[in-house]
Design a protein around this motif. Structure first.
Motif, mmCIF file in Angstrom:
data_model
loop_
_atom_site.group_PDB
_atom_site.id
_atom_site.type_symbol
_atom_site.label_atom_id
_atom_site.label_comp_id
_atom_site.label_asym_id
_atom_site.label_seq_id
_atom_site.Cartn_x
_atom_site.Cartn_y
_atom_site.Cartn_z
ATOM 1 N N PHE A 173 0.836 -1.203 0.000
ATOM 2 C CA PHE A 173 0.000 0.000 0.000
ATOM 3 C C PHE A 173 0.871 1.253 0.000
ATOM 4 N N LEU A 174 1.980 1.197 0.721
ATOM 5 C CA LEU A 174 2.909 2.329 0.747
ATOM 6 C C LEU A 174 3.532 2.557 -0.620
ATOM 7 N N ARG A 175 3.854 1.490 -1.333
ATOM 8 C CA ARG A 175 4.422 1.634 -2.683
ATOM 9 C C ARG A 175 3.408 2.249 -3.642
ATOM 10 N N ILE A 176 2.150 1.893 -3.485
ATOM 11 C CA ILE A 176 1.119 2.370 -4.412
ATOM 12 C C ILE A 176 0.737 3.812 -4.130
ATOM 13 N N SER A 177 0.518 4.151 -2.858
ATOM 14 C CA SER A 177 -0.034 5.456 -2.497
ATOM 15 C C SER A 177 0.950 6.394 -1.816
#
Length: 644
Positions: free
Chosen positions: A433-437
């Motif tokens: 999720f951190l990589r995406i957002s």
């Protein structure tokens, strides 16, 4: 004596006027003292106020009104006294020294006083200085010889304080503790300072395993207009001076306009390939605000033509990127669409929930075959014990490969889980999720949820009707077991009810029987809680997990709240749509709790946000205490005036 027809609103406006005292105020007072009674005095005050030339503070207006009347203006006296008290209690401006870098310290003035929270202060710094990265603040603590310490309470800041901006990278050090006590999202600071003007927003999130096109930050709250070429800057500087002097607008030549659009498009690409109309409008407004000579005559906002030009420019840029093989644009080419959906405007795959890295490029030097080998190697690495570092490194390296598989292939959940079993863990969902957002999932989710909990509990308990009875029934669990996990679970369930949605669609409770196992297999998406047969209401559940397409993608979780947070993260990781029956609930989790694309809210989410922030109709008017106070006494003043 009867007053002329002076409107009550005008008299009220004259009473609340508080202008700086001019040098000739004493002479004006003497002149008005000799005027013909209250009628002339009130007439002059109203006239001056209407022309924005009020020359008397409230106390002097009150003095001369009372000198000419007995107790007619007793109400006015009270109002003016209230006004003076409010003026005396107005917050004083705060001056802060903000250290943005090793050789970059700037002055920040807050006219309304210190912010109510650290988040608001950070937003003020971002807005005033154009900072786009996430950061934390440090202040000089006198208990430690004025060394810099992390700022955890806004009360630590005084006038002329020095604050240090510590930029954050993508590595999250701490999310939440085992006992459920949350902390503010903390990430490791970078080793060097940089301001937004010289920060490359396209640099990778990690030094290894990332593509050059990986983005680091979300769309900025205030768009910063880039610097143009030397020749263009000279033309704009000259045109701005002529506009300020004589109001002459600049009609840019085709060459100049093409250059401006090209530079703006390059800046937009750093954040989005598919900007929305609102995004383009923000860019156009920022352009004409910085260069007023470019404002368009006849346009309703002065920049509508620039917005349309940017829209066509971005379409041309996407065409060029498609020819260069940009994955985020290539996924929408007609060649990659099914025959029944082979239309340019049909089924466009683009970020719709503030995803920053929606469909990134492969890392430099990597191909589909090499990344497939990494995936196969990951299958064996995930089975080893104490191997988290290697698994994380390989998951980071194969991120772009996995995202393209999710977006282009749209695989079934069971098949995708068998190919990427390492993703379906609490730790890796948080990192994905951190990589995406570029936003941490668990720490942000629980920090904001706990921040809103007291106010939400007040709202839920004050709700009436059937929904109120349901929420009070849900809240009974807190009185029996007042732990952080129980409180969070009750808040999330009650949130669904408050938004007129069924909380049982989000959290499904079963007993460990074969009939319930079959019901779980029919579940499209949700959190499941399995209780032992015959268990008491206060007993711990036997199992908590997440179901998607009837597959148990997560199991053995510690609490319902963690399961809801991970379900929200999996929706991003797997590029799923929100369930229609829980659309409003997930919108609130995304835009209010996680603060992703929070500028555009539905009516339900907007109302909840105002209520959760403690803003209602009375408190909205509290920013104008004089007007609200005068609303109560306007009729009384009107009666007094016409009785004279």
């Amino acid at each position: 004596m009867r007053m002329r027809s002076i409107k009550p609103k005008a008299l009220i406006a004259s009473c609340i006027a508080h202008a700086p005292r001019p040098p000739d105020a004493e002479r004006s007072v003497e002149k008005l003292t000799s005027a013909r009674g209250v009628t002339s005095l009130a007439y002059l005050i109203v006239r001056n106020t209407s022309q924005n030339k009020a020359t008397f503070p409230c106390s002097e207006i009150l003095m001369h009104l009372l000198n000419n009347t007995c107790d007619v203006y007793v109400a006015v006296q009270a109002l003016c006294y209230q006004r003076e008290q409010q003026v005396s209690m107005m917050p004083q401006p705060i001056r802060l020294r903000i250290i943005l870098g090793e050789d970059d310290a700037r002055k920040l003035i807050l006219p309304a006083g210190i912010s109510d929270s650290i988040e608001e202060l950070c937003q003020e710094i971002k807005t005033n200085f154009g900072v786009q990265q996430d950061f934390c603040l440090q202040y000089q603590d006198p208990d430690f010889g004025n060394d810099f310490v992390n700022l955890t309470a806004i009360s630590e800041i005084n006038d002329k304080a020095t604050l240090k901006v510590v930029y954050l990278d993508s590595v999250q050090l701490q999310s939440f503790t085992e006992d459920g006590v949350t902390c503010q999202p903390v990430r490791s600071p970078t080793h060097s300072f940089s301001s937004s003007s010289d920060t490359d927003n396209t640099r990778p999130v990690s030094s290894s395993g990332s593509s050059p096109s990986t983005r680091l930050s979300v769309w900025p709250s205030v768009f910063t207009v880039p610097r143009f070429s030397y020749e263009a800057e000279l033309q704009l500087e000259k045109a701005n001076a002529e506009f300020i002097a004589g109001g002459t607008h600049l009609t840019p030549s085709p060459k100049l306009k093409s250059h401006l659009l090209e530079r703006l498009a390059e800046e937009i690409i750093k954040f989005k390939v598919y900007p929305t109309d609102n995004d383009l409008n923000e860019v156009a407004e920022a352009l004409v605000k910085q260069h007023p000579c470019l404002r368009e005559q006849g346009s309703f906002n002065g920049c509508y033509g620039w917005k349309i030009s940017l829209k066509y420019k971005m379409a041309n840029v996407r065409t060029k990127l498609r020819g260069l093989g940009c994955a985020e644009v290539l996924v929408n080419s007609l060649k990659n669409k099914a025959q029944d959906k082979s239309k340019a405007a049909l089924n466009v795959k683009k970020p719709r929930r503030a995803e920053v890295n929606y469909c990134p490029q492969y890392p430099k030097g990597e191909t589909t075959d090499s990344l497939e080998k990494e995936r196969i190697a990951l299958l064996s690495e995930v089975q080893k014990r104490n191997n988290d570092n290697i698994v994380t490194m390989k998951m980071q390296k194969t991120f772009s490969y996995r995202r393209q598989e999710v977006i282009q292939g749209q695989p079934f959940i069971a098949d995708f889980k068998s190919r990427w079993p390492a993703l379906f863990t609490e730790k890796e969902i948080d990192k994905e999720f951190l990589r995406i957002s570029t936003v941490p999932l668990l720490s942000r989710f629980f920090y904001e949820l706990d921040l809103y909990t007291p106010r939400m509990m007040e709202l839920f308990r004050g709700k009436g009707g059937v929904a109120g009875r349901k929420m009070r029934h849900i809240m009974v669990a807190i009185s029996k077991d007042d732990t952080i996990h129980t409180r969070r679970a009750c808040i999330l369930k009650s949130l669904c009810v408050y938004l007129n949605e069924d909380h049982e669609k989000l959290v499904k409770e079963y007993t460990n029987t074969e009939a319930n196992t079959e019901a779980m297999e029919q579940t499209v998406m949700g959190v499941y809680v399995i209780h032992q047969e015959g268990a008491e209401p206060g007993d711990d559940p036997e199992n908590i997990g997440v179901l998607i397409e009837g597959v148990e993608v997560l199991t053995g979780l510690r609490s319902i709240a963690i399961a809801c947070a991970l379900l929200f993260g999996l929706i991003y990781c797997l590029n799923l749509s929100y369930p229609p029956e829980l659309k409003c609930t997930f919108e609130v989790l995304q835009k209010i709790i996680m603060k992703l694309d929070g500028q555009r809210l539905s009516s339900k989410a907007q109302f909840l946000k105002k209520q959760a922030n403690g803003v209602n109709e009375l408190e909205t008017d509290s920013c104008k205490p004089d007007i609200f106070f005068f609303k109560v006494s306007a009729m009384q003043i009107c009666v007094y005036c016409f009785k004279v």
